[in-house]
Scaffold this active site. Structure first.
Site, PDB file in Angstrom:
ATOM      1  N   THR A 151     -11.061 -14.720  -0.813  1.00 29.01           N
ATOM      2  CA  THR A 151     -11.360 -13.394  -0.290  1.00 29.01           C
ATOM      3  C   THR A 151     -10.566 -13.134   0.979  1.00 29.01           C
ATOM      4  O   THR A 151     -10.027 -14.061   1.585  1.00 29.01           O
ATOM      5  CB  THR A 151     -12.860 -13.213  -0.013  1.00 29.01           C
ATOM      6  OG1 THR A 151     -13.127 -11.805   0.101  1.00 29.01           O
ATOM      7  CG2 THR A 151     -13.302 -13.925   1.270  1.00 29.01           C
ATOM      8  N   GLY A 209      -8.657 -18.019  -6.665  1.00 28.42           N
ATOM      9  CA  GLY A 209      -9.097 -16.800  -5.994  1.00 28.42           C
ATOM     10  C   GLY A 209      -9.547 -17.083  -4.569  1.00 28.42           C
ATOM     11  O   GLY A 209      -9.957 -18.197  -4.239  1.00 28.42           O
ATOM     12  N   ARG A 253     -15.992  -3.312  -2.284  1.00 26.71           N
ATOM     13  CA  ARG A 253     -14.863  -2.382  -2.351  1.00 26.71           C
ATOM     14  C   ARG A 253     -13.778  -2.900  -3.293  1.00 26.71           C
ATOM     15  O   ARG A 253     -13.115  -2.116  -3.963  1.00 26.71           O
ATOM     16  CB  ARG A 253     -14.297  -2.077  -0.963  1.00 26.71           C
ATOM     17  CG  ARG A 253     -13.375  -0.874  -1.001  1.00 26.71           C
ATOM     18  CD  ARG A 253     -13.243  -0.121   0.299  1.00 26.71           C
ATOM     19  NE  ARG A 253     -12.537  -0.850   1.331  1.00 26.71           N
ATOM     20  CZ  ARG A 253     -13.085  -1.368   2.410  1.00 26.71           C
ATOM     21  NH1 ARG A 253     -14.386  -1.252   2.609  1.00 26.71           N
ATOM     22  NH2 ARG A 253     -12.372  -1.997   3.306  1.00 26.71           N
ATOM     23  N   ASP A 267       0.797  -1.230   0.000  1.00 28.09           N
ATOM     24  CA  ASP A 267       0.000   0.000   0.000  1.00 28.09           C
ATOM     25  C   ASP A 267       0.829   1.280   0.000  1.00 28.09           C
ATOM     26  O   ASP A 267       0.353   2.345   0.422  1.00 28.09           O
ATOM     27  CB  ASP A 267      -0.958  -0.003   1.207  1.00 28.09           C
ATOM     28  CG  ASP A 267      -2.151  -0.909   0.941  1.00 28.09           C
ATOM     29  OD1 ASP A 267      -2.598  -0.965  -0.219  1.00 28.09           O
ATOM     30  OD2 ASP A 267      -2.613  -1.566   1.884  1.00 28.09           O
ATOM     31  N   ASP A 321      -6.895  -4.445  -4.676  1.00 27.59           N
ATOM     32  CA  ASP A 321      -6.656  -3.095  -4.133  1.00 27.59           C
ATOM     33  C   ASP A 321      -5.351  -2.500  -4.666  1.00 27.59           C
ATOM     34  O   ASP A 321      -5.198  -1.283  -4.754  1.00 27.59           O
ATOM     35  CB  ASP A 321      -6.562  -3.125  -2.600  1.00 27.59           C
ATOM     36  CG  ASP A 321      -7.544  -4.060  -1.917  1.00 27.59           C
ATOM     37  OD1 ASP A 321      -7.903  -5.077  -2.523  1.00 27.59           O
ATOM     38  OD2 ASP A 321      -7.923  -3.801  -0.771  1.00 27.59           O
ATOM     39  N   TRP A 323     -12.207  -0.822  -6.314  1.00 27.05           N
ATOM     40  CA  TRP A 323     -10.781  -0.605  -6.630  1.00 27.05           C
ATOM     41  C   TRP A 323     -10.519  -0.955  -8.097  1.00 27.05           C
ATOM     42  O   TRP A 323      -9.706  -0.307  -8.760  1.00 27.05           O
ATOM     43  CB  TRP A 323      -9.876  -1.454  -5.737  1.00 27.05           C
ATOM     44  CG  TRP A 323      -9.866  -1.137  -4.262  1.00 27.05           C
ATOM     45  CD1 TRP A 323      -9.940  -2.056  -3.236  1.00 27.05           C
ATOM     46  CD2 TRP A 323      -9.723   0.149  -3.617  1.00 27.05           C
ATOM     47  NE1 TRP A 323      -9.869  -1.426  -2.015  1.00 27.05           N
ATOM     48  CE2 TRP A 323      -9.727  -0.073  -2.217  1.00 27.05           C
ATOM     49  CE3 TRP A 323      -9.600   1.458  -4.088  1.00 27.05           C
ATOM     50  CZ2 TRP A 323      -9.615   0.972  -1.285  1.00 27.05           C
ATOM     51  CZ3 TRP A 323      -9.488   2.498  -3.157  1.00 27.05           C
ATOM     52  CH2 TRP A 323      -9.498   2.250  -1.792  1.00 27.05           C
TER      53      TRP A 323
END
Ligand code: GLY
Length: 397
Positions: free
Chosen positions: A228, A226, A240, A104, A168, A244
């Protein structure tokens, strides 16, 4: 029904008035918050009060971004002084490497030091931002298939996390694209483009919904599947995350001109908008069963509003999606302003109610989120003043 030109102008004027009133409310709240927060940074709220920290979370750039937006809009030095003070703290954080072992870095340094450089041309802020881009590059993991990816979380030898990418991360890529523009070194851009393309191929599903995260074999790069982290289930679509994607692919298109990124942003936007409830603000996951108690995530809708404001100008005037996106952007903003914003509540610290951080983790499922506040303000600034935030270099207003 065809609206008269005069009618359209009135509607646009009314919308602009609504946006401007909302911004004026935010300017006042932000002055109050500068005093309240002091040297600390807001994260998410608990019982209506922001939890403050000393710049050690992924969210700290959003407070800087709010301050810079307020300064750019008002030219009031009080916002600028507060914003510059946050950049000093980001310099210290970088020197001391405080909680920077994650992807981030773009959220942190685009909205703090890069914003300062965009607005003031400050060379120290530019150097700090370039150092941050170099730091992000260290999370690149080369794989034996000749490719690689940006590892989202944890150390390289963390077996659980070594192969994980997350959607994200798309919002961290503008830092890399920008670093290539600034230095002339293509390595940042190459990494960003591979990451965006991997995200497109593996995190976006065939029906335009998305996984939150995806795993690769960290040695060979073979795709695994995949999963979560903050969503309802591995196969669900965390709103969200989808948000993104909408914004992140539009930004990757801006930097690369790759039409596949533009198309993916459009498709993800259509999915998001077509799955909204009546009031045009998202629940926290598109697959969460809807009852009277289901949490919203106003922050996801704020991200998509800012993302649509980025996406729409990239579309041809004759693009059939354009009127739909414009209508939905206006509807979402009206709903956020009239039903989710804290306008008129002068004591409120937050700007947008009913954001969700991590519902299954029990973390702030119905609270203020500082990123929700940031993107809500960015969307307002884009719509009222054409001020697009700090993801890319542009002319000052
Ligand atoms: N990027 C973390 C989150 O959206 O919660």
């Amino acid at each position: 029904m065809q609206m008269s030109t005069e009618g359209m102008q009135t509607t646009a004027m009314q919308a602009n008035q609504l946006y401007t009133q909302a911004i004026e409310d935010i300017l006042a709240k932000t002055l109050m918050n500068i005093e309240k927060f002091g040297a600390q940074f807001p994260h998410v709220s608990l019982n209506g009060k922001y939890q403050l920290n000393n710049n050690d979370d992924w969210t700290n750039g959003f407070w800087s971004g709010i301050l810079w937006l307020c300064y750019e809009y008002s030219h009031d030095e009080r916002y600028r002084q507060a914003a510059e003070a946050t950049v000093d703290r980001f310099q210290k954080r970088f020197e001391q490497k405080v909680v920077l072992d994650h992807h981030d870095i773009g959220f942190l340094y685009s909205l703090s030091s890069k914003a300062q450089w965009i607005i003031t041309g400050d060379e120290r802020a530019r150097e700090l931002t370039l150092a941050a881009a170099d730091h992000l590059v260290k999370r690149w993991r080369s794989t034996s298939d000749g490719s690689g990816y940006i590892q989202a979380w944890g150390a390289q030898d963390n077996e659980q996390e070594a192969g994980r990418i997350i959607i994200d991360c798309l919002l961290n890529l503008p830092l890399l694209y920008w670093a290539s523009e600034q230095t002339g070194d293509p390595k940042y851009r190459e990494i960003a483009e591979i990451q965006a393309e991997k995200t497109r191929r593996y995190l976006v599903r065939g029906d335009d919904s998305s996984y939150h995260t995806f795993f690769f074999d960290s040695k060979t790069g073979v795709p695994i599947g995949g999963a979560t982290h903050q969503g309802y289930s591995n196969g669900s679509t965390w709103t969200r995350g989808q948000a993104w994607g909408v914004y992140g692919f539009a930004l990757s298109y801006r930097y690369t001109g790759n039409a596949a990124f533009l198309d993916t942003s459009k498709r993800m936007a259509r999915y998001f908008l077509e799955h909204l409830p009546e009031d045009s603000v998202a629940y926290w996951d598109f697959n969460a069963p809807v009852t009277a108690d289901t949490y919203r995530d106003s922050s996801a809708s704020a991200i998509v509003a800012a993302g649509l404001a980025e996406l729409i100008p990239h579309l041809d005037a004759a693009d059939p999606d354009r009127p739909y996106f414009e209508k939905m952007l206006a509807a979402s903003m009206e709903s956020l302003i009239n039903h989710y914003a804290t306008i008129g509540d002068d004591a409120a610290e937050g700007l947008l109610k009913h954001g969700s951080y991590y519902v299954h983790g029990g973390l702030s499922p119905d609270d203020y989120m500082i990123w929700g506040d940031y993107y809500y303000l960015e969307a307002l600034m884009r719509l009222a003043r054409d001020i697009p935030g700090y993801w890319y270099e542009r002319k000052l207003k």
